[in-house]
Design an enzyme around this catalytic site. Sequence first.
Site, PDB file in Angstrom:
ATOM      1  N   THR A 204      45.400 106.779 -11.856  1.00  0.00           N
ATOM      2  CA  THR A 204      45.508 105.682 -10.886  1.00  0.00           C
ATOM      3  C   THR A 204      46.963 105.378 -10.549  1.00  0.00           C
ATOM      4  N   ASP A 205      47.181 104.783  -9.376  1.00  0.00           N
ATOM      5  CA  ASP A 205      48.529 104.329  -9.005  1.00  0.00           C
ATOM      6  C   ASP A 205      48.936 103.097  -9.817  1.00  0.00           C
ATOM      7  N   GLU A 206      47.951 102.480 -10.516  1.00  0.00           N
ATOM      8  CA  GLU A 206      48.262 101.238 -11.236  1.00  0.00           C
ATOM      9  C   GLU A 206      49.221 101.478 -12.404  1.00  0.00           C
TER      10      GLU A 206
ATOM     11  N   ARG B  16      43.967  86.215 -11.199  1.00  0.00           N
ATOM     12  CA  ARG B  16      43.910  87.108 -12.368  1.00  0.00           C
ATOM     13  C   ARG B  16      45.271  87.057 -13.080  1.00  0.00           C
TER      14      ARG B  16
ATOM     15  N   ALA C  37      35.921 110.216 -16.808  1.00  0.00           N
ATOM     16  CA  ALA C  37      35.352 109.189 -17.706  1.00  0.00           C
ATOM     17  C   ALA C  37      36.418 108.205 -18.160  1.00  0.00           C
TER      18      ALA C  37
ATOM     19  N   ASN D  96      44.162  91.475   0.727  1.00  0.00           N
ATOM     20  CA  ASN D  96      42.763  91.231   0.356  1.00  0.00           C
ATOM     21  C   ASN D  96      42.060  90.283   1.334  1.00  0.00           C
TER      22      ASN D  96
ATOM     23  N   ILE E  55      33.115 107.315  -8.663  1.00  0.00           N
ATOM     24  CA  ILE E  55      33.804 108.467  -8.061  1.00  0.00           C
ATOM     25  C   ILE E  55      33.192 109.772  -8.580  1.00  0.00           C
TER      26      ILE E  55
ATOM     27  N   TYR F  49      44.190  97.860 -18.718  1.00  0.00           N
ATOM     28  CA  TYR F  49      43.602  99.039 -18.050  1.00  0.00           C
ATOM     29  C   TYR F  49      44.685 100.034 -17.668  1.00  0.00           C
TER      30      TYR F  49
ATOM     31  N   HIS G 114      48.403  89.689 -12.306  1.00  0.00           N
ATOM     32  CA  HIS G 114      47.875  90.332 -11.091  1.00  0.00           C
ATOM     33  C   HIS G 114      48.990  91.087 -10.349  1.00  0.00           C
TER      34      HIS G 114
ATOM     35  N   LYS H  78      33.747  95.506  -8.150  1.00  0.00           N
ATOM     36  CA  LYS H  78      35.027  95.785  -7.485  1.00  0.00           C
ATOM     37  C   LYS H  78      35.005  95.102  -6.119  1.00  0.00           C
ATOM     38  N   LEU H  79      36.198  94.795  -5.576  1.00  0.00           N
ATOM     39  CA  LEU H  79      36.275  93.867  -4.441  1.00  0.00           C
ATOM     40  C   LEU H  79      35.386  94.232  -3.246  1.00  0.00           C
TER      41      LEU H  79
ATOM     42  N   LYS I 126      45.496 103.866 -19.027  1.00  0.00           N
ATOM     43  CA  LYS I 126      45.537 105.047 -18.146  1.00  0.00           C
ATOM     44  C   LYS I 126      46.906 105.725 -18.248  1.00  0.00           C
TER      45      LYS I 126
ATOM     46  N   ARG J 205      46.433  96.304  -1.672  1.00  0.00           N
ATOM     47  CA  ARG J 205      46.030  97.566  -2.292  1.00  0.00           C
ATOM     48  C   ARG J 205      46.078  98.662  -1.238  1.00  0.00           C
TER      49      ARG J 205
HETATM   50  P1  NAD Z   1      33.341 103.886 -13.073  1.00  0.00           P
HETATM   51  O1  NAD Z   1      33.615 102.751 -13.997  1.00  0.00           O
HETATM   52  O2  NAD Z   1      32.487 103.663 -11.878  1.00  0.00           O
HETATM   53  O3  NAD Z   1      32.688 105.098 -13.878  1.00  0.00           O
HETATM   54  C1  NAD Z   1      33.142 105.488 -15.142  1.00  0.00           C
HETATM   55  C2  NAD Z   1      32.110 106.448 -15.723  1.00  0.00           C
HETATM   56  O4  NAD Z   1      32.600 106.897 -17.007  1.00  0.00           O
HETATM   57  C3  NAD Z   1      30.746 105.813 -15.955  1.00  0.00           C
HETATM   58  O5  NAD Z   1      29.712 106.677 -15.544  1.00  0.00           O
HETATM   59  C4  NAD Z   1      30.711 105.609 -17.472  1.00  0.00           C
HETATM   60  O6  NAD Z   1      29.382 105.649 -18.001  1.00  0.00           O
HETATM   61  C5  NAD Z   1      31.551 106.779 -17.953  1.00  0.00           C
HETATM   62  N1  NAD Z   1      32.138 106.537 -19.284  1.00  0.00           N
HETATM   63  C6  NAD Z   1      32.802 105.409 -19.680  1.00  0.00           C
HETATM   64  N2  NAD Z   1      33.161 105.551 -20.971  1.00  0.00           N
HETATM   65  C7  NAD Z   1      32.738 106.775 -21.375  1.00  0.00           C
HETATM   66  C8  NAD Z   1      32.836 107.496 -22.589  1.00  0.00           C
HETATM   67  N3  NAD Z   1      33.414 106.955 -23.675  1.00  0.00           N
HETATM   68  N4  NAD Z   1      32.298 108.733 -22.662  1.00  0.00           N
HETATM   69  C9  NAD Z   1      31.691 109.291 -21.564  1.00  0.00           C
HETATM   70  N5  NAD Z   1      31.558 108.647 -20.395  1.00  0.00           N
HETATM   71  C10 NAD Z   1      32.088 107.412 -20.292  1.00  0.00           C
HETATM   72  O7  NAD Z   1      34.785 104.430 -12.657  1.00  0.00           O
HETATM   73  P2  NAD Z   1      35.276 105.063 -11.286  1.00  0.00           P
HETATM   74  O8  NAD Z   1      35.664 103.965 -10.380  1.00  0.00           O
HETATM   75  O9  NAD Z   1      34.313 106.092 -10.847  1.00  0.00           O
HETATM   76  O10 NAD Z   1      36.620 105.776 -11.779  1.00  0.00           O
HETATM   77  C11 NAD Z   1      36.599 107.111 -12.265  1.00  0.00           C
HETATM   78  C12 NAD Z   1      38.010 107.506 -12.685  1.00  0.00           C
HETATM   79  O11 NAD Z   1      38.909 107.353 -11.596  1.00  0.00           O
HETATM   80  C13 NAD Z   1      38.571 106.653 -13.824  1.00  0.00           C
HETATM   81  O12 NAD Z   1      39.302 107.497 -14.686  1.00  0.00           O
HETATM   82  C14 NAD Z   1      39.502 105.677 -13.120  1.00  0.00           C
HETATM   83  O13 NAD Z   1      40.562 105.276 -13.960  1.00  0.00           O
HETATM   84  C15 NAD Z   1      40.002 106.539 -11.979  1.00  0.00           C
HETATM   85  N6  NAD Z   1      40.422 105.795 -10.779  1.00  0.00           N
HETATM   86  C16 NAD Z   1      39.549 104.928 -10.184  1.00  0.00           C
HETATM   87  C17 NAD Z   1      39.928 104.248  -9.034  1.00  0.00           C
HETATM   88  C18 NAD Z   1      38.988 103.307  -8.326  1.00  0.00           C
HETATM   89  O14 NAD Z   1      39.403 102.635  -7.377  1.00  0.00           O
HETATM   90  N7  NAD Z   1      37.730 103.215  -8.705  1.00  0.00           N
HETATM   91  C19 NAD Z   1      41.202 104.449  -8.495  1.00  0.00           C
HETATM   92  C20 NAD Z   1      42.068 105.356  -9.123  1.00  0.00           C
HETATM   93  C21 NAD Z   1      41.665 106.022 -10.266  1.00  0.00           C
HETATM   94  P1  TYD Z   2      39.559  95.418  -7.857  1.00  0.00           P
HETATM   95  O1  TYD Z   2      38.519  95.906  -6.916  1.00  0.00           O
HETATM   96  O2  TYD Z   2      39.141  94.774  -9.146  1.00  0.00           O
HETATM   97  O3  TYD Z   2      40.554  96.645  -8.128  1.00  0.00           O
HETATM   98  P2  TYD Z   2      41.998  96.663  -8.896  1.00  0.00           P
HETATM   99  O4  TYD Z   2      42.148  95.450  -9.701  1.00  0.00           O
HETATM  100  O5  TYD Z   2      41.861  97.897  -9.719  1.00  0.00           O
HETATM  101  O6  TYD Z   2      43.017  96.789  -7.801  1.00  0.00           O
HETATM  102  O7  TYD Z   2      40.473  94.390  -7.076  1.00  0.00           O
HETATM  103  C1  TYD Z   2      41.094  94.724  -5.856  1.00  0.00           C
HETATM  104  C2  TYD Z   2      41.905  93.530  -5.411  1.00  0.00           C
HETATM  105  O8  TYD Z   2      41.005  92.463  -5.090  1.00  0.00           O
HETATM  106  C3  TYD Z   2      42.836  92.980  -6.483  1.00  0.00           C
HETATM  107  O9  TYD Z   2      44.007  92.479  -5.850  1.00  0.00           O
HETATM  108  C4  TYD Z   2      42.051  91.844  -7.096  1.00  0.00           C
HETATM  109  C5  TYD Z   2      41.263  91.310  -5.904  1.00  0.00           C
HETATM  110  N1  TYD Z   2      39.940  90.716  -6.197  1.00  0.00           N
HETATM  111  C6  TYD Z   2      39.621  89.469  -5.660  1.00  0.00           C
HETATM  112  O10 TYD Z   2      40.434  88.827  -4.953  1.00  0.00           O
HETATM  113  N2  TYD Z   2      38.383  88.948  -5.927  1.00  0.00           N
HETATM  114  C7  TYD Z   2      37.472  89.613  -6.717  1.00  0.00           C
HETATM  115  O11 TYD Z   2      36.365  89.072  -6.958  1.00  0.00           O
HETATM  116  C8  TYD Z   2      37.814  90.891  -7.245  1.00  0.00           C
HETATM  117  C9  TYD Z   2      36.849  91.649  -8.123  1.00  0.00           C
HETATM  118  C10 TYD Z   2      39.073  91.402  -6.962  1.00  0.00           C
END
Ligand code: NAD
Ligand code: TYD
Length: 337
Positions: A123-125, A274, A80, A250, A12, A150, A277, A189-190, A154, A214
């Site tokens: 996150t909504d989690e 998981r 981060a 899913n 992101i 996780y 879950h 991620k899925l 958060k 989700r």
């Molecule tokens: P990501 O795992 O792709 O990226 C995380 C980044 O943070 C990486 O570039 C990593 O190198 C950096 N990082 C990790 N530890 C660090 C540290 N100690 N110091 C400096 N940098 C560090 O994550 P993302 O999916 O881009 O998510 C970004 C943010 O959004 C997170 O805070 C996550 O909780 C939040 N978020 C993500 C989702 C999603 O679906 N991906 C949804 C809701 C909220």
């Molecule tokens: P994920 O992308 O890991 O996001 P989060 O756990 O943060 O929601 O997973 C999204 C959904 O997909 C979650 O219900 C778990 C499921 N999932 C699978 O069924 N198979 C997979 O291999 C993965 C990574 C996730």
Amino acid sequence: MKILVTGGAGFIGSNFIHYWLQHHASDRVVNFDKLTYAGNLENLKAVEKNPHYQFVRGDIGDPEGVAKAMSGVDVVVHFAAESHVDRSILGATPFVLTNVVGTQVVLDAALKAKVQRFHHVSTDEVFGQLPLGSGEAFNEETPYNPRNPYSASKAGSDHLVRAYHATHGLPVTISNTANNYGPYQFPEKLIPLAITNLMEGKPVPVYGDGKYVRDWLYVTDHCRAIDLMLSKGKVGETYCIGGLTQDVNNLTLVKKIIALLGKDESAITFVKDRPGHDRRYAIDWSKAKRELGYQPKHSFDEYLESTVHWYQENQDWWQRVKSGAYQQYYREQYGNR
Ligand code: NAD
Ligand code: TYD
């Protein structure tokens, strides 16, 4: 304006940096990132020579490094984090160190630098799970009930951000957002896992019965929502940002991806569930709509199709991620710094 983006080499964060430099071309952006396995500077190749962009390698747990990067910063957007639930089940330590302790370090530095705004991306989690088919949705008043390491880490970071506002008057905003998807998402991620596995002729692992739900948010809509929160959001407030108004489980999602790629549903493989879950997430984003004018620009089906196209057109990117070759890029680009 000078904006510090933590975690800008992740999924992101890198989309946000592209978005910001496109929409606010005169601002300066500092990307502070540790480059864990999830950090990939190849995501930012297109901007690395932009004089308004600077990369600083550092750990948010390091007060000195963070204070240095905070110099002259007006706005912090804090991404981060350790972000993958499955990894947090295997080992929670980096989640607590980065998501909780690291956030506290960034908050202290932001307070000292007297930033105009600290935006925390969450996150909504943190709200836990909703029952299947209930029609309920999380909103800004939903009590916290995280159920995996996780989401617990958060939740801890959200509480710290609120505490720094209440105690020290730090001007904060928080977003609790749905699952994001789109370009540059790490294929653990899925959605990117399903797309890339299918393109490689591999099975798609679906956890448990596949009837987990989700709320899916396209990453560019999320970036625009952050922009809106920075310009119109009220200090001290939380905004819930989602992308859908109807449940998609899913299994249905994986079948949509299979259809878009013209593959066969026999690729679906049900695997062990998981632990802990969460059954269902859904977000009521009416506050963001009312107060910020936020809403998704396109439908889920349109965004999913364009996401599948992106992975089709950028095979080199994800193949280098899957093989680990992307980690060479930093050394080639930046030497041993
Ligand atoms: P990501 O795992 O792709 O990226 C995380 C980044 O943070 C990486 O570039 C990593 O190198 C950096 N990082 C990790 N530890 C660090 C540290 N100690 N110091 C400096 N940098 C560090 O994550 P993302 O999916 O881009 O998510 C970004 C943010 O959004 C997170 O805070 C996550 O909780 C939040 N978020 C993500 C989702 C999603 O679906 N991906 C949804 C809701 C909220
Ligand atoms: P994920 O992308 O890991 O996001 P989060 O756990 O943060 O929601 O997973 C999204 C959904 O997909 C979650 O219900 C778990 C499921 N999932 C699978 O069924 N198979 C997979 O291999 C993965 C990574 C996730």
